[in-house]
Design a protein around this motif. Structure first.
Motif, short mmCIF file in Angstrom:
data_model
loop_
_atom_site.label_atom_id
_atom_site.label_comp_id
_atom_site.label_asym_id
_atom_site.label_seq_id
_atom_site.Cartn_x
_atom_site.Cartn_y
_atom_site.Cartn_z
N ASN A 152 0.86 -1.19 0.00
CA ASN A 152 0.00 0.00 0.00
C ASN A 152 0.90 1.25 0.00
N HIS A 153 0.69 2.09 -1.01
CA HIS A 153 1.50 3.30 -1.17
C HIS A 153 1.46 4.17 0.11
N MET A 154 0.30 4.24 0.75
CA MET A 154 0.17 5.11 1.94
C MET A 154 0.94 4.51 3.13
N GLY A 156 3.68 2.99 2.74
CA GLY A 156 5.04 3.44 2.42
C GLY A 156 5.29 4.85 2.94
N HIS A 157 4.35 5.77 2.69
CA HIS A 157 4.51 7.15 3.17
C HIS A 157 4.56 7.18 4.70
N PHE A 158 3.74 6.35 5.34
CA PHE A 158 3.71 6.31 6.81
C PHE A 158 5.09 5.89 7.34
N VAL A 187 -0.29 13.40 3.85
CA VAL A 187 -0.76 14.46 2.95
C VAL A 187 -0.03 14.37 1.62
N SER A 188 -0.81 14.12 0.55
CA SER A 188 -0.15 14.01 -0.76
C SER A 188 -1.06 14.61 -1.83
N GLY A 189 -0.71 14.36 -3.10
CA GLY A 189 -1.52 14.89 -4.19
C GLY A 189 -2.87 14.19 -4.30
N GLY A 190 -2.96 12.97 -3.80
CA GLY A 190 -4.21 12.22 -3.90
C GLY A 190 -4.89 11.96 -2.57
N PHE A 218 -3.22 22.58 -3.36
CA PHE A 218 -2.01 23.37 -3.64
C PHE A 218 -1.80 23.46 -5.16
N ASP A 219 -1.96 22.32 -5.84
CA ASP A 219 -1.73 22.30 -7.29
C ASP A 219 -2.75 23.18 -8.02
N LYS A 220 -4.03 23.12 -7.58
CA LYS A 220 -5.07 23.90 -8.27
C LYS A 220 -4.94 25.39 -7.98
N TYR A 229 3.02 23.43 -12.48
CA TYR A 229 2.81 22.16 -11.79
C TYR A 229 4.16 21.53 -11.46
N PRO A 230 4.36 20.85 -10.34
CA PRO A 230 3.44 20.74 -9.21
C PRO A 230 3.45 22.01 -8.37
N GLY A 231 2.25 22.38 -7.94
CA GLY A 231 2.08 23.69 -7.32
C GLY A 231 2.58 23.81 -5.89
N GLY A 232 2.67 22.68 -5.19
CA GLY A 232 3.05 22.75 -3.77
C GLY A 232 4.33 23.53 -3.52
N ILE A 235 3.95 27.32 -4.49
CA ILE A 235 3.20 28.14 -3.52
C ILE A 235 4.05 28.39 -2.29
N ALA A 236 4.74 27.34 -1.83
CA ALA A 236 5.59 27.49 -0.63
C ALA A 236 6.63 28.58 -0.87
N ARG A 237 7.22 28.59 -2.06
CA ARG A 237 8.26 29.58 -2.38
C ARG A 237 7.68 30.99 -2.39
N GLY A 322 3.65 12.52 6.79
CA GLY A 322 4.19 11.84 5.61
C GLY A 322 3.47 12.26 4.34
N GLY A 323 4.01 11.87 3.18
CA GLY A 323 3.42 12.22 1.88
C GLY A 323 4.08 13.47 1.30
N GLY A 324 3.82 13.70 0.03
CA GLY A 324 4.51 14.77 -0.69
C GLY A 324 4.40 16.14 -0.03
N LEU A 355 12.71 11.58 1.03
CA LEU A 355 11.73 10.50 1.18
C LEU A 355 10.30 11.03 1.32
N SER A 356 10.12 12.36 1.24
CA SER A 356 8.78 12.94 1.39
C SER A 356 7.91 12.61 0.19
N THR A 357 8.43 12.88 -0.99
CA THR A 357 7.64 12.63 -2.20
C THR A 357 7.85 11.17 -2.63
N ASP A 358 7.14 10.78 -3.69
CA ASP A 358 7.10 9.36 -4.06
C ASP A 358 8.49 8.80 -4.34
O1 KG4 Z 1 3.25 11.93 -2.29
P1 KG4 Z 1 3.43 12.65 -3.57
O2 KG4 Z 1 4.82 12.77 -4.14
O3 KG4 Z 1 2.55 12.02 -4.70
C1 KG4 Z 1 1.28 11.50 -4.43
O4 KG4 Z 1 1.21 10.33 -3.95
O5 KG4 Z 1 0.31 12.25 -4.67
O6 KG4 Z 1 2.79 14.12 -3.36
C2 KG4 Z 1 2.78 15.07 -4.40
C3 KG4 Z 1 2.07 16.32 -3.89
C4 KG4 Z 1 1.78 17.34 -4.98
O7 KG4 Z 1 0.42 17.74 -4.89
C5 KG4 Z 1 2.72 18.48 -4.66
O8 KG4 Z 1 2.21 19.75 -5.05
C6 KG4 Z 1 2.82 18.37 -3.15
O9 KG4 Z 1 2.89 16.97 -2.90
N1 KG4 Z 1 4.02 19.04 -2.60
C7 KG4 Z 1 3.96 20.10 -1.77
C8 KG4 Z 1 5.30 20.50 -1.53
N2 KG4 Z 1 6.13 19.65 -2.21
C9 KG4 Z 1 5.32 18.76 -2.86
N3 KG4 Z 1 2.92 20.74 -1.23
C10 KG4 Z 1 3.17 21.80 -0.44
N4 KG4 Z 1 4.40 22.26 -0.17
C11 KG4 Z 1 5.50 21.64 -0.69
N5 KG4 Z 1 6.73 22.10 -0.40
#
Ligand code: KG4
Ligand code: ZN
Length: 390
Positions: A152-154, A156-158, A187-190, A218-220, A229-232, A235-237, A322-324, A355-358
Motif C-alpha cells: 500500500n502506497h500510503m 510506504g509514506h507512513f 498528505v499528498s496529491g491524492g 495546492f496544485d489547483k 505544476y506541481p504547485g506545492g 506556492i511554498a516559495r 508523511g506524503g509529498g 523521502l517525502s515525495t514518491d
Molecule cells: O506523495 P506525492 O509525491 O505524490 C502523491 O502520492 O500524490 O505528493 C505530491 C504532492 C503534490 O500535490 C505536490 O504539489 C505536493 O505533494 N508538494 C507540496 C510540496 N512539495 C510537494 N505541497 C506543499 N508544499 C511543498 N513544499
C-alpha cells in the motif's frame, strides 16, 4: 535479504534495491527516481494515459541502471529468440505491448540477480499507472522465480517518516520503532488522511478529506495564481515572500468536531478572492505572495489543529507526518511546534526531504515488513486505485 521495489502509482517511475539482515537496518544498494513532471506540466496536472506510457518506456532502462548501481548487473546469457516463458510474459503484458517488447528483448539477457523478492505498489493511485508497475513486477518474479508482494502506497509514506538516516550519503537507514499508538498525518496529491497505528502494522483510518486532497488544492491554487505544476513547492516559495493576515481565507471544517477535512471550498474561496482583487493580470507580485501565504496558512492551521486534537483523543505517543506535502516546511515546523507545546513528551517525526515525495525506498521497507520470504506471488495482485489503509 535483498528486495527490489517498484513504484509507479503516479508520475514518478521509481526503483530501489534494499538490503537488510535484521528488518531494522536498511542499506539502499540503489535508489532511482525518474520524474515525469516536465511532461505533465503542459497539462497542469497528471494525465493518466501519459503516465502509463512514460512508466512503460522507463522501466526496462531504469531496471538496468538500478541493477548496475547495486553491482548486480551481469549479462552472460545469450539472447534467446523464443524464450520459453514468452507466451506467459506476453499474457502478463497484454495491455502494455511496448513494455513487452522492451522486456522480452532485454531482460532475459540479464542473469537472475541475487534478489529474494520484489515489492510493488498495488494502490492507491492511478490504475493505468499502477498496472504497469504490477505487470512488470509479475513478469520479473516469473522470470527470476521470486515472490512479488503488493504494498500500500500510503503505508510506504507512513513508514518513510520512521526511517532515520544513519549516514550522510543517503544509503543507510534505521527503522525507528517509535512508541505506539502512532498518529500519522498523510498528505499528498491524492490523499489527506489521519491514520492511527495502535500496534505495529495495524492501521485505522481516523479521518480523511471529503473532497480534494491538500496537495491537489495546492496544485489547483497554484494554477489560479499562474504558477506551474506541481504547485506545492511553487506556492511554498511564493508564500515565503508574503505577509500573514493581509487577506482572510476560511479554515474549512476546523470546528466540525470530527477528523475529516475539506479543501475544495478553500480553493474556490481563493479564486473569488483573486477575482475581487481584479483578477490575476492586475495583481502585483506582493499581492500574489500575500494570497499564497494566506492559503498555505489556512491549510496548515486546519491540518495541525485536527492532528493535535486526534493525538490527544487517541493518546498518540508518536505523531508523524508523511506524503509529498510533508515537504512543506511551514507545515512541518508548525506541527513540530504544536506537538512540543501541546503534547509534551511525545515524539514528532517527518521523513527526510528525499523521502517525502514518491520513491521506491519506502515501498521496499514496507514490503520487507510484510515478510516476503513467507509469501508467494498472490493471484489476486491487482491494481487497486482506491485501496484503503486500515
Ligand atoms: O506523495 P506525492 O509525491 O505524490 C502523491 O502520492 O500524490 O505528493 C505530491 C504532492 C503534490 O500535490 C505536490 O504539489 C505536493 O505533494 N508538494 C507540496 C510540496 N512539495 C510537494 N505541497 C506543499 N508544499 C511543498 N513544499
Ligand atoms: Zn505519494
Amino acid at each position: 535479504m535483498r528486495i527490489l521495489s517498484i513504484e509507479t502509482s503516479c508520475d514518478e517511475t521509481a526503483l530501489a534495491i534494499l538490503e537488510t539482515s535484521d528488518n531494522n537496518h536498511f542499506r539502499a544498494l540503489a535508489n532511482n527516481i525518474l520524474s515525469q513532471i516536465t511532461i505533465h506540466r503542459a497539462f497542469g496536472g497528471v494525465f493518466p494515459a501519459l503516465a502509463k506510457r512514460e512508466h512503460a518506456r522507463a522501466l526496462v532502462p531504469l531496471l538496468e541502471e538500478t541493477l548496475k548501481d547495486a553491482g548486480l548487473y551481469r549479462s552472460t546469457s545469450r539472447h534467446i529468440i523464443e524464450h520459453p516463458l514468452r507466451p506467459e510474459l506476453a499474457e502478463i503484458f497484454s495491455r502494455e505491448p511496448e513494455l513487452f517488447t522492451a522486456f522480452i528483448t532485454r531482460v532475459p539477457e540479464i542473469d537472475p540477480p541475487a534478489i529474494d523478492a520484489i515489492a510493488v505498489t498495488e494502490g492507491p493511485g492511478l490504475e493505468p499507472a499502477l498496472w504497469v508497475g504490477i505487470n512488470f513486477a509479475k513478469a520479473l518474479g516469473m522470470l527470476w522465480k521470486i515472490p512479488v508482494i503488493g504494498v500500500n502506497h500510503m503505508e510506504g509514506h507512513f513508514i518513510s517518516a520512521l526511517l532515520e538516516k544513519t549516514d550522510n550519503n543517503g544509503r543507510d537507514y534505521r527503522l525507528v520503532h517509535a512508541d505506539t499508538p502512532i498518529l500519522g498525518l498523510l498528505v499528498s496529491g491524492g490523499h489527506t488522511e489521519l491514520i492511527l497505528m495502535k500496534q505495529w502494522g495495524r492501521y485505522t483510518l481516523v479521518g480523511e478529506t471529503k473532497d480534494d486532497a491538500v496537495g491537489e488544492a495546492f496544485d489547483k491554487v497554484a494554477r489560479i495564481l499562474g504558477l506551474s505544476y506541481p504547485g506545492g513547492p511553487e506556492i511554498a516559495r511564493l508564500a515565503r515572500q508574503g505577509t500573514p493576515g493581509v487577506y482572510t481565507l476560511p479554515r474549512p471544517m476546523i470546528r466540525s468536531g470530527d477528523y475529516n477535512f475539506s479543501f475544495s471550498g478553500l480553493k474556490t474561496a481563493t479564486r473569488y478572492l483573486l477575482q475581487s482583487l481584479g483578477g490575476l493580470a492586475t495583481l502585483s507580485e506582493k499581492q500574489r505572495a500575500d494570497i499564497a501565504r494566506e492559503f498555505e496558512e489556512a491549510c496548515v492551521e486546519v491540518l495541525v489543529d485536527k492532528t493535535v486534537r486526534a493525538a490527544k483523543e487517541f493518546c498518540a505517543q508518536t505523531i508523524i507526518l508523511g506524503g509529498g506535502v510533508s515537504a512543506n516546511l511551514r507545515l512541518r515546523d508548525t506541527l513540530a511546534n504544536a506537538v512540543f507545546r501541546e503534547l509534551p513528551g511525545r515524539i514528532f517525526a517527518a521523513p527526510a526531504p528525499s523521502l517525502s515525495t514518491d520513491n521506491a525506498l519506502m515501498i521496499g521497507v514496507a514490503g520487507v515488513l510484510k515478510n516476503p520470504r513467507n509469501t508467494t506471488t498472490p493471484e489476486t495482485l491487482l491494481a487497486r486505485g482506491n485501496l484503503r489503509i486500515g
